[in-house]
Design a protein around this motif. Sequence first.
Motif, PDB file in Angstrom:
ATOM      1  N   VAL A 174       2.210  -0.313   4.047  1.00  0.00           N
ATOM      2  CA  VAL A 174       1.053  -0.481   3.161  1.00  0.00           C
ATOM      3  C   VAL A 174       1.495  -0.723   1.720  1.00  0.00           C
ATOM      4  O   VAL A 174       1.206  -1.787   1.151  1.00  0.00           O
ATOM      5  N   ASN A 175       2.180   0.257   1.100  1.00  0.00           N
ATOM      6  CA  ASN A 175       2.603   0.075  -0.296  1.00  0.00           C
ATOM      7  C   ASN A 175       3.386  -1.227  -0.462  1.00  0.00           C
ATOM      8  O   ASN A 175       3.118  -2.027  -1.375  1.00  0.00           O
ATOM      9  N   ASN A 176       4.375  -1.425   0.394  1.00  0.00           N
ATOM     10  CA  ASN A 176       5.176  -2.643   0.347  1.00  0.00           C
ATOM     11  C   ASN A 176       4.568  -3.751   1.206  1.00  0.00           C
ATOM     12  O   ASN A 176       4.855  -4.920   0.998  1.00  0.00           O
ATOM     13  N   GLY A 177       3.702  -3.369   2.130  1.00  0.00           N
ATOM     14  CA  GLY A 177       3.099  -4.353   3.008  1.00  0.00           C
ATOM     15  C   GLY A 177       2.239  -5.365   2.280  1.00  0.00           C
ATOM     16  O   GLY A 177       2.223  -6.556   2.642  1.00  0.00           O
ATOM     17  N   VAL A 178       1.526  -4.935   1.258  1.00  0.00           N
ATOM     18  CA  VAL A 178       0.703  -5.883   0.501  1.00  0.00           C
ATOM     19  C   VAL A 178       1.579  -6.899  -0.213  1.00  0.00           C
ATOM     20  O   VAL A 178       1.235  -8.088  -0.309  1.00  0.00           O
ATOM     21  N   TYR A 179       2.735  -6.445  -0.727  1.00  0.00           N
ATOM     22  CA  TYR A 179       3.663  -7.371  -1.372  1.00  0.00           C
ATOM     23  C   TYR A 179       4.283  -8.325  -0.355  1.00  0.00           C
ATOM     24  O   TYR A 179       4.542  -9.496  -0.660  1.00  0.00           O
ATOM     25  N   LEU A 226      -0.567   6.785  -1.047  1.00  0.00           N
ATOM     26  CA  LEU A 226      -1.524   5.833  -0.488  1.00  0.00           C
ATOM     27  C   LEU A 226      -2.563   5.419  -1.517  1.00  0.00           C
ATOM     28  O   LEU A 226      -2.950   4.253  -1.603  1.00  0.00           O
ATOM     29  N   PHE A 227      -3.015   6.366  -2.331  1.00  0.00           N
ATOM     30  CA  PHE A 227      -4.118   6.103  -3.255  1.00  0.00           C
ATOM     31  C   PHE A 227      -3.829   4.948  -4.204  1.00  0.00           C
ATOM     32  O   PHE A 227      -4.698   4.110  -4.458  1.00  0.00           O
ATOM     33  N   THR A 228      -2.612   4.874  -4.748  1.00  0.00           N
ATOM     34  CA  THR A 228      -2.361   3.858  -5.775  1.00  0.00           C
ATOM     35  C   THR A 228      -2.426   2.444  -5.203  1.00  0.00           C
ATOM     36  O   THR A 228      -2.755   1.500  -5.931  1.00  0.00           O
ATOM     37  N   THR A 229      -2.147   2.283  -3.916  1.00  0.00           N
ATOM     38  CA  THR A 229      -2.336   0.973  -3.290  1.00  0.00           C
ATOM     39  C   THR A 229      -3.808   0.711  -2.999  1.00  0.00           C
ATOM     40  O   THR A 229      -4.313  -0.390  -3.254  1.00  0.00           O
ATOM     41  N   LEU A 230      -4.524   1.703  -2.502  1.00  0.00           N
ATOM     42  CA  LEU A 230      -5.946   1.506  -2.210  1.00  0.00           C
ATOM     43  C   LEU A 230      -6.734   1.168  -3.479  1.00  0.00           C
ATOM     44  O   LEU A 230      -7.653   0.345  -3.442  1.00  0.00           O
ATOM     45  N   ALA A 231      -6.378   1.787  -4.601  1.00  0.00           N
ATOM     46  CA  ALA A 231      -7.107   1.528  -5.850  1.00  0.00           C
ATOM     47  C   ALA A 231      -6.960   0.073  -6.291  1.00  0.00           C
ATOM     48  O   ALA A 231      -7.836  -0.461  -6.978  1.00  0.00           O
ATOM     49  N   ARG A 232      -5.863  -0.568  -5.914  1.00  0.00           N
ATOM     50  CA  ARG A 232      -5.606  -1.950  -6.322  1.00  0.00           C
ATOM     51  C   ARG A 232      -6.045  -2.959  -5.265  1.00  0.00           C
ATOM     52  O   ARG A 232      -5.917  -4.169  -5.487  1.00  0.00           O
ATOM     53  N   PHE A 233      -6.558  -2.484  -4.153  1.00  0.00           N
ATOM     54  CA  PHE A 233      -6.771  -3.378  -3.021  1.00  0.00           C
ATOM     55  C   PHE A 233      -7.817  -4.450  -3.310  1.00  0.00           C
ATOM     56  O   PHE A 233      -7.545  -5.650  -3.205  1.00  0.00           O
ATOM     57  N   ASP A 234      -9.014  -4.044  -3.702  1.00  0.00           N
ATOM     58  CA  ASP A 234     -10.058  -5.041  -3.928  1.00  0.00           C
ATOM     59  C   ASP A 234      -9.852  -5.838  -5.216  1.00  0.00           C
ATOM     60  O   ASP A 234     -10.068  -7.056  -5.224  1.00  0.00           O
ATOM     61  N   PRO A 235      -9.431  -5.205  -6.325  1.00  0.00           N
ATOM     62  CA  PRO A 235      -9.229  -5.986  -7.549  1.00  0.00           C
ATOM     63  C   PRO A 235      -8.079  -6.987  -7.461  1.00  0.00           C
ATOM     64  O   PRO A 235      -8.095  -7.996  -8.166  1.00  0.00           O
ATOM     65  N   LEU A 254     -11.528   4.473   4.989  1.00  0.00           N
ATOM     66  CA  LEU A 254     -10.595   4.383   3.868  1.00  0.00           C
ATOM     67  C   LEU A 254     -11.329   4.276   2.540  1.00  0.00           C
ATOM     68  O   LEU A 254     -10.863   4.792   1.521  1.00  0.00           O
ATOM     69  N   TRP A 255     -12.475   3.624   2.548  1.00  0.00           N
ATOM     70  CA  TRP A 255     -13.246   3.495   1.308  1.00  0.00           C
ATOM     71  C   TRP A 255     -13.792   4.862   0.878  1.00  0.00           C
ATOM     72  O   TRP A 255     -13.716   5.230  -0.294  1.00  0.00           O
ATOM     73  N   ALA A 256     -14.288   5.649   1.809  1.00  0.00           N
ATOM     74  CA  ALA A 256     -14.760   6.993   1.478  1.00  0.00           C
ATOM     75  C   ALA A 256     -13.601   7.883   1.028  1.00  0.00           C
ATOM     76  O   ALA A 256     -13.721   8.645   0.050  1.00  0.00           O
ATOM     77  N   TYR A 257     -12.479   7.789   1.720  1.00  0.00           N
ATOM     78  CA  TYR A 257     -11.280   8.559   1.356  1.00  0.00           C
ATOM     79  C   TYR A 257     -10.814   8.191  -0.056  1.00  0.00           C
ATOM     80  O   TYR A 257     -10.510   9.070  -0.873  1.00  0.00           O
ATOM     81  N   ALA A 258     -10.762   6.905  -0.357  1.00  0.00           N
ATOM     82  CA  ALA A 258     -10.311   6.466  -1.677  1.00  0.00           C
ATOM     83  C   ALA A 258     -11.259   6.940  -2.774  1.00  0.00           C
ATOM     84  O   ALA A 258     -10.824   7.359  -3.850  1.00  0.00           O
ATOM     85  N   ARG A 259     -12.563   6.906  -2.508  1.00  0.00           N
ATOM     86  CA  ARG A 259     -13.524   7.384  -3.507  1.00  0.00           C
ATOM     87  C   ARG A 259     -13.401   8.885  -3.704  1.00  0.00           C
ATOM     88  O   ARG A 259     -13.541   9.392  -4.826  1.00  0.00           O
ATOM     89  N   ASP A 260     -13.161   9.606  -2.622  1.00  0.00           N
ATOM     90  CA  ASP A 260     -12.959  11.058  -2.718  1.00  0.00           C
ATOM     91  C   ASP A 260     -11.810  11.354  -3.682  1.00  0.00           C
ATOM     92  O   ASP A 260     -11.939  12.178  -4.604  1.00  0.00           O
ATOM     93  N   LEU A 261     -10.693  10.680  -3.506  1.00  0.00           N
ATOM     94  CA  LEU A 261      -9.562  10.902  -4.406  1.00  0.00           C
ATOM     95  C   LEU A 261      -9.865  10.397  -5.814  1.00  0.00           C
ATOM     96  O   LEU A 261      -9.544  11.067  -6.806  1.00  0.00           O
ATOM     97  N   PHE A 262     -10.477   9.229  -5.907  1.00  0.00           N
ATOM     98  CA  PHE A 262     -10.781   8.670  -7.227  1.00  0.00           C
ATOM     99  C   PHE A 262     -11.614   9.642  -8.059  1.00  0.00           C
ATOM    100  O   PHE A 262     -11.409   9.773  -9.277  1.00  0.00           O
ATOM    101  N   GLN A 263     -12.525  10.333  -7.407  1.00  0.00           N
ATOM    102  CA  GLN A 263     -13.409  11.268  -8.113  1.00  0.00           C
ATOM    103  C   GLN A 263     -12.781  12.647  -8.299  1.00  0.00           C
ATOM    104  O   GLN A 263     -13.415  13.548  -8.860  1.00  0.00           O
ATOM    105  N   THR A 264     -11.530  12.822  -7.851  1.00  0.00           N
ATOM    106  CA  THR A 264     -10.795  14.066  -8.042  1.00  0.00           C
ATOM    107  C   THR A 264     -10.025  13.985  -9.346  1.00  0.00           C
ATOM    108  O   THR A 264      -9.285  13.020  -9.559  1.00  0.00           O
TER     109      THR A 264
END
Length: 338
Positions: A174-179, A226-235, A254-264
Amino acid sequence: MNNRHVAYVEAGEFNRDTKYIETRITVDGRDGYPVEPGRYRLVVARACPWANRAIIVRRLLGLEDVLSIGFCGPTHDERSWTFDLDPGGVDPVLKIPRLQDAYFRRFPDYPKGITVPAIVDVPTGAVVTNDFPQMTLDLSTEWSAHHRPGAPQLYPEPLRDEIDEVAKRIYTEVNNGVYRCGFAGSQTGYEAAYDRLFAALDWLSERLADQRFLVGETITEADVRLFTTLARFDPVYHGHFKCNRQKLDEMPVLWAYARDLFQTPGFGDTIDFVQIKEHYYVVHADINPTQVVPKGPDLANWLTPHGREALGGNPFGEGTPPGPTRDGEQVPAGHSAA
């Protein structure tokens, strides 16, 4: 992260150079660099997902008073990340305009890319390490005497084997997979990378369907990674790197999980979407030669309810959230949904 006027796309499959400066800052100082409050400076760029990990971990653990932080701008030239956000373009502590100056202070003929995050020894002005995976683990373990009261256990001993196993798969797939998708230089290489990435995201969706966090009942190092890759996924990754089977907000778990962390506290308040987009779309000129930065996506949906509390668990376990972000370290207004 490499340099602006360098070609990023590789023939066939993209392979990341993972050999970093392995010097460690430890309690016993066995590599010549003991843990000492005020001695070191963490140099980061908000745009970089690897550096973003270190920003989050430093904040969650409350290390602001013992490990200072310097922010490079989101873009850079062929030579180095630069301190163009600071007055006069010079880091106020290290007194240098380019991160490469700290690398060359220790290794005059340093042959590799000038990467963030990096920790610099302030008295000598020399880089100590840029080994980002080990760096955050050491902040959790070697720096524990300086953690804030109530700091979370991001790398608890009973769970380390599982955290390591999950984090390894997250990194490679994932982290390197997007690259691997974005920098593929052939259709075959890209499609193989695409299939690997979304197979891993499907695996993560299954894992997180009935548990709030990746390992155990609280946030750990695995969630940070995981979070730092998910935060960049859509942008960025969905369009710029062609990771477009679905957007993050079309993957419900994954979208709910990412929002949970984002709001932490400690997660979303470190995310600068403006700098993130500027970095990728300007620096990767061989992928985006116009260097036009997309206007979207809308970020307000990051703050919508996620419902993950129903799965149990507590982000900080028996600990407490970090306090407000320190003055001078806040993401500028309008740059984030947080």
